[in-house]
Design a protein around this motif. Structure first.
Motif, PDB file in Angstrom:
ATOM      1  N   GLN A 131       0.807  -1.045   0.120  1.00  0.00           N
ATOM      2  CA  GLN A 131      -0.277  -0.297  -0.063  1.00  0.00           C
ATOM      3  C   GLN A 131       0.678   1.142  -0.051  1.00  0.00           C
ATOM      4  N   LEU A 132       2.379   1.132   0.652  1.00  0.00           N
ATOM      5  CA  LEU A 132       3.172   2.422   0.852  1.00  0.00           C
ATOM      6  C   LEU A 132       3.067   2.795  -0.662  1.00  0.00           C
ATOM      7  N   HIS A 133       3.976   1.219  -1.436  1.00  0.00           N
ATOM      8  CA  HIS A 133       4.404   0.940  -2.627  1.00  0.00           C
ATOM      9  C   HIS A 133       3.470   1.329  -3.429  1.00  0.00           C
ATOM     10  N   ALA A 134       2.216   1.949  -3.668  1.00  0.00           N
ATOM     11  CA  ALA A 134       1.193   2.112  -4.241  1.00  0.00           C
ATOM     12  C   ALA A 134       1.230   3.992  -3.987  1.00  0.00           C
ATOM     13  N   ALA A 135       1.049   4.400  -2.363  1.00  0.00           N
ATOM     14  CA  ALA A 135       0.897   6.033  -2.079  1.00  0.00           C
ATOM     15  C   ALA A 135       2.247   6.093  -2.400  1.00  0.00           C
ATOM     16  N   ILE A 186      -5.642   5.605  -4.061  1.00  0.00           N
ATOM     17  CA  ILE A 186      -5.348   4.715  -4.630  1.00  0.00           C
ATOM     18  C   ILE A 186      -4.309   3.674  -4.131  1.00  0.00           C
ATOM     19  N   ALA A 187      -4.138   4.411  -2.489  1.00  0.00           N
ATOM     20  CA  ALA A 187      -3.001   3.437  -2.330  1.00  0.00           C
ATOM     21  C   ALA A 187      -4.156   1.930  -1.171  1.00  0.00           C
ATOM     22  N   ASP A 188      -4.867   2.506  -1.199  1.00  0.00           N
ATOM     23  CA  ASP A 188      -6.360   1.445  -1.127  1.00  0.00           C
ATOM     24  C   ASP A 188      -6.573   0.801  -2.087  1.00  0.00           C
ATOM     25  N   GLY A 189      -6.435   1.182  -3.149  1.00  0.00           N
ATOM     26  CA  GLY A 189      -6.850  -0.119  -4.343  1.00  0.00           C
ATOM     27  C   GLY A 189      -7.174   0.751  -5.456  1.00  0.00           C
TER      28      GLY A 189
END
Length: 233
Positions: A131-135, A186-189
């Motif tokens: 999730q941090l990678h996505a954020a 986005i971090a949450d998908g």
């Protein structure tokens, strides 16, 4: 100035090619999306450690290419009489921010691979790292959009690029900035990330087009009142 324009142009093209190669590899190996089940994320990273290592390794090349491009472009804009200098200065600042965020993005992706290596089932740590990678990627979008707009307006004001490139940058850059505001989602998908992909593609098109123009630029393309033409400078 001719040599510096060629170098900056070649740098822009090299950056675009490297980013395209990264994305081709990601698509080719079937990397999971940020909204996919965490079990799929674990399976992918346990089985494709080498592919992720290659993509992250290219990021180490992209960072100096990006910084060299925006700083070199700022120098060219400044030497053409100063028009657009403020915009190119913005591009340098935003580019430095973008480089820092992309470095964090790459490190967090390393963390996902390392966390997945010894797991037989997903863990809270793996999910948090993902999730941090996505954020981090989501946060890179507004930094990229600002870099894009600043560089495009600076080069247009200096007569380096045609009007259509300015319009491309305004559309793509504003889109990237807008999507970046949905960082938490986005971090949450959230699939909102894909809304910004046309802006990402526009950046690559602009890089290649600008790089080609700089590589092929003629001395006559420089304004007659550019500082380089003043005696004693």
């Amino acid at each position: 100035m001719r040599t510096s324009e060629r170098v900056v142009g070649a740098t822009a093209i090299a950056l675009a090619v490297s980013v395209v190669v990264q994305n081709v590899v990601v698509v080719w190996v079937g990397a999971p999306g940020y909204g996919d089940p965490i079990g799929d994320v674990l399976t992918f990273h346990a089985e494709h450690r080498g592919a992720v290592g290659f993509v992250v390794g290219l990021e180490a090349l992209n960072l100096p290419l990006l910084l060299a491009f925006v700083t070199g472009l700022h120098g060219i804009v400044g030497r053409r009489g100063g028009a657009g200098t403020d915009w190119s200065r913005l591009a340098v600042a935003a580019g430095a921010t973008l480089a820092a965020v992309l470095a964090l993005y790459a490190v967090l992706w390393d963390g996902v691979v390392l966390a997945a290596g010894d797991l037989v089932e997903p863990s809270p740590l793996l999910e948090l790292a993902w999730q941090l990678h996505a954020a981090a990627f989501a946060l890179a979008l507004p930094a990229l959009g600002t870099t894009f707009v600043g560089a495009a307006l600076g080069t247009h004001a200096s007569g380096l690029t045609p009007p259509w490139q300015r319009l491309l940058a305004l559309g793509g850059g504003v889109l990237l900035i807008a999507v970046g505001t949905a960082n938490l989602a986005i971090a949450d998908g959230s699939s909102l990330l894909f809304v910004g992909m046309p802006g990402y593609a526009a950046w690559l098109v602009w890089l290649v087009a600008t790089g080609v123009r700089l590589v092929r630029a003629r001395p006559a393309d420089r304004p007659d009142d550019a500082p380089l033409a003043v005696a004693g400078r």
